[in-house]
Design an enzyme around this catalytic site. Structure first.
Site, PDB file in Angstrom:
ATOM      1  CB  CYS A 190       0.514   0.476   8.602  1.00  0.00           C
ATOM      2  SG  CYS A 190       1.668  -0.300   7.455  1.00  0.00           S
ATOM      3  N   GLY A 191      -1.388  -2.293   7.649  1.00  0.00           N
ATOM      4  CA  GLY A 191      -1.526  -3.740   7.776  1.00  0.00           C
ATOM      5  C   GLY A 191      -0.182  -4.444   7.874  1.00  0.00           C
ATOM      6  CG  ASN A 192       2.282  -4.998   4.461  1.00  0.00           C
ATOM      7  OD1 ASN A 192       1.785  -6.135   4.489  1.00  0.00           O
ATOM      8  ND2 ASN A 192       2.351  -4.279   3.355  1.00  0.00           N
ATOM      9  CG  ASN A 206       2.239   7.452   4.663  1.00  0.00           C
ATOM     10  OD1 ASN A 206       2.267   6.224   4.643  1.00  0.00           O
ATOM     11  ND2 ASN A 206       1.106   8.144   4.766  1.00  0.00           N
ATOM     12  CG  HIS A 236      -7.361   1.548   0.993  1.00  0.00           C
ATOM     13  ND1 HIS A 236      -6.073   1.280   0.595  1.00  0.00           N
ATOM     14  CD2 HIS A 236      -7.352   1.527   2.348  1.00  0.00           C
ATOM     15  CE1 HIS A 236      -5.315   1.086   1.664  1.00  0.00           C
ATOM     16  NE2 HIS A 236      -6.071   1.237   2.743  1.00  0.00           N
ATOM     17  CD  GLU A 276       1.547   1.942   1.105  1.00  0.00           C
ATOM     18  OE1 GLU A 276       1.580   2.668   2.116  1.00  0.00           O
ATOM     19  OE2 GLU A 276       2.034   0.802   1.068  1.00  0.00           O
ATOM     20  CG  ASN A 292      -5.435   3.015   5.657  1.00  0.00           C
ATOM     21  OD1 ASN A 292      -6.274   2.115   5.539  1.00  0.00           O
ATOM     22  ND2 ASN A 292      -4.176   2.812   5.369  1.00  0.00           N
ATOM     23  N   GLY A 344      -4.331  -2.073   1.817  1.00  0.00           N
ATOM     24  CA  GLY A 344      -4.729  -2.036   0.396  1.00  0.00           C
ATOM     25  C   GLY A 344      -5.184  -3.403  -0.090  1.00  0.00           C
ATOM     26  CB  CYS A 363      -0.590  -1.493   0.431  1.00  0.00           C
ATOM     27  SG  CYS A 363      -1.565  -0.478   1.564  1.00  0.00           S
TER      28      CYS A 363
HETATM   29  N1  LIG Z   1       0.085   4.892   3.050  1.00  0.00           N
HETATM   30  C1  LIG Z   1      -0.910   4.501   4.010  1.00  0.00           C
HETATM   31  C2  LIG Z   1      -0.341   3.977   5.300  1.00  0.00           C
HETATM   32  C3  LIG Z   1       0.469   2.713   5.162  1.00  0.00           C
HETATM   33  C4  LIG Z   1      -0.343   1.490   4.729  1.00  0.00           C
HETATM   34  C5  LIG Z   1       0.494   0.254   4.645  1.00  0.00           C
HETATM   35  N2  LIG Z   1       1.572   0.202   3.792  1.00  0.00           N
HETATM   36  C6  LIG Z   1      -0.236  -1.048   4.838  1.00  0.00           C
HETATM   37  O1  LIG Z   1       0.445  -2.091   4.742  1.00  0.00           O
HETATM   38  O2  LIG Z   1      -1.416  -1.069   5.148  1.00  0.00           O
HETATM   39  C7  LIG Z   1      -1.840   5.688   4.320  1.00  0.00           C
HETATM   40  O3  LIG Z   1      -1.413   6.832   4.231  1.00  0.00           O
HETATM   41  O4  LIG Z   1      -3.005   5.464   4.667  1.00  0.00           O
END
Ligand SMILES: N[C@@H](CCC[C@H](N)C(=O)O)C(=O)O
Length: 268
Positions: free
Chosen positions: A73-75, A64, A151, A200, A149, A212, A209
């Site tokens: 990280c999905g994207n 990050n 959420h 995030e 991760n 997300g 995200c």
């Molecule tokens: N901020 C997230 C990691 C990045 C996630 C991302 N932007 C996505 O697209 O999934 C974390 O700390 O878990």
């Protein structure tokens, strides 16, 4: 020494991508912080490393903008698919990607040599449950979901009433989440469409995200507000999510875009 990098985004969620098979990097936290800064660095939501793997075709690590490392990280996974194919690191359109949250399968949709979109098997969402945030917080209830991760999805009636920059950092550090949490605010528009904005963990407000969006679709299905197919509409655009329910794999489909290639000089 000069390092080549590529700036890419998935629906405006932008990262700096480095092929570490060519440029092995050290001091990763430090680099992610310095390079992500908008005025004095390259400017991004973080740093993504593409590497080799003894378990899969390639590997991904994601840091990050505050230097913390995330497990998924999905994207970025979609952008890595595009990178690998368009920079000639693979000719495969089905790629196994090793991440800290397990191996993910990417399916590239290619048109005239360009990757137009990527479908990612994001694995099985886990640890789905309602959480009580307590009266001291601006929102009292949410659904926790792990996509590898963490959420926290909070449903709201009116997105425009959410002061994301104020409540995001407070909820990111809610004591129920000792490792901090990514916070999604979701407004269900109808059975298949959800408006979502995200704070995030480690990067703050981003345009989109991927994990997300997955967590939001899961929370909406879990709470009986949506079915197995949902479009998640974020500030940067839409992602399509398919999930048949608990214990099943979840699939995310969306675009990946290259912004530019660059070089940066290492001062170490
Ligand atoms: N901020 C997230 C990691 C990045 C996630 C991302 N932007 C996505 O697209 O999934 C974390 O700390 O878990």
């Amino acid at each position: 020494m000069k390092i080549e990098f590529t700036k890419m985004h998935g629906l405006g969620n932008d990262y700096i991508y480095v092929n570490t098979m060519k440029y092995p990097l050290t001091n990763l936290e430090e680099k992610s912080i310095a390079w992500s800064r908008p005025h004095t660095g390259i400017g991004s939501d973080g740093l993504v490393l593409i590497g080799d793997s003894d378990k899969a075709d390639f590997s991904m690590r994601i840091f990050n903008a505050d230097g913390s490392e995330a497990k998924m990280c999905g994207n970025a996974s979609r952008c890595i698919g595009k990178y690998l194919y368009e920079y000639g690191l693979t000719t495969k359109t089905d790629i196994l990607l090793d991440t800290l949250s397990g191996i993910k399968e990417l399916h590239l949709q290619v048109k005239e040599g360009k990757v137009e979109s990527v479908r990612v098997d994001m694995g099985i969402p886990a640890d789905i449950h309602w959480v009580d945030l307590g009266d001291a917080y601006p929102f009292q209830k949410g659904v926790a979901v792990s996509m590898g991760n963490p959420h926290l999805v909070i449903f709201v009636d009116k997105m425009e009433e959410v002061a994301l920059a104020e409540v995001g950092p407070v909820l990111e550090r809610h004591p129920l989440f000792p490792d901090r949490v990514n916070v999604e605010f979701a407004q269900v528009l109808d059975k298949e469409n959800i408006r979502m904005r995200v704070w995030e963990r480690g990067s703050g407000i981003t345009q989109a995200c991927g994990t997300g969006a997955c967590a939001t679709a899961v929370a909406a299905a879990f709470s009986g507000q949506c079915g197995s197919h949902a479009t998640i509409c974020m500030d940067g655009g839409d992602l399509t999510i398919d999930w048949a329910g608990e214990g099943q794999h979840l699939y995310m489909i969306g675009p990946a875009v290259k912004v530019f290639d660059g070089t940066i000089e290492l001062k170490e």
